[in-house]
Design a protein around this motif. Structure first.
Motif, PDB file in Angstrom:
ATOM      1  N   ASP A  28       0.928  -1.152   0.024  1.00 14.89           N
ATOM      2  CA  ASP A  28      -0.056   0.143   0.133  1.00 14.89           C
ATOM      3  C   ASP A  28       0.817   1.220  -0.029  1.00 14.89           C
ATOM      4  O   ASP A  28       1.710   1.298   0.985  1.00 14.89           O
ATOM      5  N   PRO A  31      -0.918   7.612   0.488  1.00 14.53           N
ATOM      6  CA  PRO A  31      -1.770   8.345  -0.290  1.00 14.53           C
ATOM      7  C   PRO A  31      -0.952   9.994  -0.197  1.00 14.53           C
ATOM      8  O   PRO A  31      -0.455  10.418   0.847  1.00 14.53           O
ATOM      9  N   TRP A  85      -9.873  15.362  -0.761  1.00 13.07           N
ATOM     10  CA  TRP A  85      -9.887  13.762  -0.841  1.00 13.07           C
ATOM     11  C   TRP A  85      -8.724  13.047  -0.707  1.00 13.07           C
ATOM     12  O   TRP A  85      -7.682  13.460  -1.491  1.00 13.07           O
ATOM     13  N   VAL A  86      -8.919  11.853   0.052  1.00 15.15           N
ATOM     14  CA  VAL A  86      -7.781  11.036   0.037  1.00 15.15           C
ATOM     15  C   VAL A  86      -8.239   9.764  -0.600  1.00 15.15           C
ATOM     16  O   VAL A  86      -9.255   9.280   0.040  1.00 15.15           O
ATOM     17  N   VAL A  87      -7.449   9.157  -1.621  1.00 14.35           N
ATOM     18  CA  VAL A  87      -7.884   8.061  -2.122  1.00 14.35           C
ATOM     19  C   VAL A  87      -6.824   6.886  -1.782  1.00 14.35           C
ATOM     20  O   VAL A  87      -5.426   7.182  -1.796  1.00 14.35           O
ATOM     21  N   ASN A  88      -6.836   5.757  -1.520  1.00 15.55           N
ATOM     22  CA  ASN A  88      -6.039   4.665  -0.956  1.00 15.55           C
ATOM     23  C   ASN A  88      -6.336   3.576  -1.853  1.00 15.55           C
ATOM     24  O   ASN A  88      -7.493   3.039  -1.757  1.00 15.55           O
ATOM     25  N   GLU A  89      -5.165   2.852  -2.214  1.00 12.10           N
ATOM     26  CA  GLU A  89      -5.377   1.617  -2.980  1.00 12.10           C
ATOM     27  C   GLU A  89      -4.297   0.627  -2.722  1.00 12.10           C
ATOM     28  O   GLU A  89      -3.248   1.066  -2.125  1.00 12.10           O
TER      29      GLU A  89
END
Length: 108
Positions: A28, A31, A85-89
């Motif tokens: 991971d 972000p 906005w925080v996007v996590n992948e």
């Protein structure tokens, strides 16, 4: 939704959806616009750091995840600015056995 200045907690559920025991690797990337909260990652993570010492990626190597077994992983980040906005992948792969039709499922 998280208020300005509050840390963000991420939880990742890893599930072995196959019929055999598997070793897996979950990664991971931290972000953008956030910083990793030191010592917040569970399950013996490997922390990749940039030259300044900032954590940029977390990797977990999970051994012997039983068929249909589940493992919970988590970590926290601190936003470095407000109102975004925080996007996590996360990414996952089976490292052993490298065959078959087995796979892992990630829920973030």
């Amino acid at each position: 939704e998280v208020g300005n200045g509050e840390k963000i907690d991420f939880a990742i559920t890893v599930t072995n959806t196959g019929g055999s025991t598997a070793n897996s690797e979950i990664s991971d990337t931290i972000p953008g616009g956030t910083e990793y909260v030191e010592a917040s990652a569970t399950e013996n993570p490997i922390l990749d750091r940039d030259p300044s010492g900032k954590v940029i990626r977390i990797t977990w190597k999970l051994a012997s995840l039983s068929p249909y077994g589940t493992k919970q992983l988590s970590f926290s980040v601190q936003p470095q600015r407000e109102d975004f906005w925080v996007v996590n992948e996360a990414e996952g792969k089976i490292t052993n056995p490298p065959c078959c039709n087995d796979f892992i499922a990630l829920l973030i």
